[in-house]
Motif scaffolding. Sequence first.
Motif, short mmCIF file in Angstrom:
data_model
loop_
_atom_site.label_atom_id
_atom_site.label_comp_id
_atom_site.label_asym_id
_atom_site.label_seq_id
_atom_site.Cartn_x
_atom_site.Cartn_y
_atom_site.Cartn_z
N THR A 184 -6.54 7.70 3.12
CA THR A 184 -5.32 8.46 3.37
C THR A 184 -5.58 9.57 4.35
O THR A 184 -6.65 10.17 4.35
N GLU A 193 -8.53 3.38 -1.14
CA GLU A 193 -7.31 3.86 -0.49
C GLU A 193 -7.75 4.93 0.51
O GLU A 193 -8.31 5.94 0.11
N ALA A 201 0.83 -1.20 0.00
CA ALA A 201 0.00 0.00 0.00
C ALA A 201 0.87 1.25 0.00
O ALA A 201 0.63 2.19 -0.76
N ALA A 222 -4.97 0.48 2.15
CA ALA A 222 -5.92 0.03 1.13
C ALA A 222 -6.79 -1.05 1.73
O ALA A 222 -6.29 -1.94 2.42
N PHE A 252 0.82 3.74 -3.21
CA PHE A 252 0.41 5.12 -3.10
C PHE A 252 1.61 6.02 -2.99
O PHE A 252 1.48 7.23 -2.99
#
Length: 147
Positions: free
Chosen positions: A90, A88, A26, A106, A30
């Motif tokens: 964040t 996702e 992840a 994620a 990202f």
Amino acid sequence: MVPLAANTNRKPWIAAAAVAACAVIALGWFGFGPDGGGLATEQIAAIEGLPSGETRVLGDGRELTMIASYQQDAFCREYEITDGDVAEITIACREGEQWRQRFAVAVERPELGGYTAVSEGLEALDAALAPLGEPLTPEAEAAALAR
């Protein structure tokens, strides 16, 4: 009586390794880009102006939904980007004039709605949000976005 398999004590370690691998993937997916933040320009534009609860379609077709804003040591935003069955989630915070990711995970989202039981990822999200306190009210968020 049937004896237990010799490798039954490895199951917790295998599960922990799988969670760690997902976290590494992840973070790599990202990405923490060259600036250390890992945020694309269109993500930054959304973070700087999109009120909580609103969604914006990104150039690649994914949807960014702003979840909440927080103000503690920095102005932080929690958002999710969905792409099919994967979301996702964040947390990004403004440090000076630059936005940086503080947390990313994620999780899979089944078609019937709701998150799957990826409790380790969601527990980590809860732990990352805890020091940020309560989300800002819409009025406080609007004032923070205007700065």
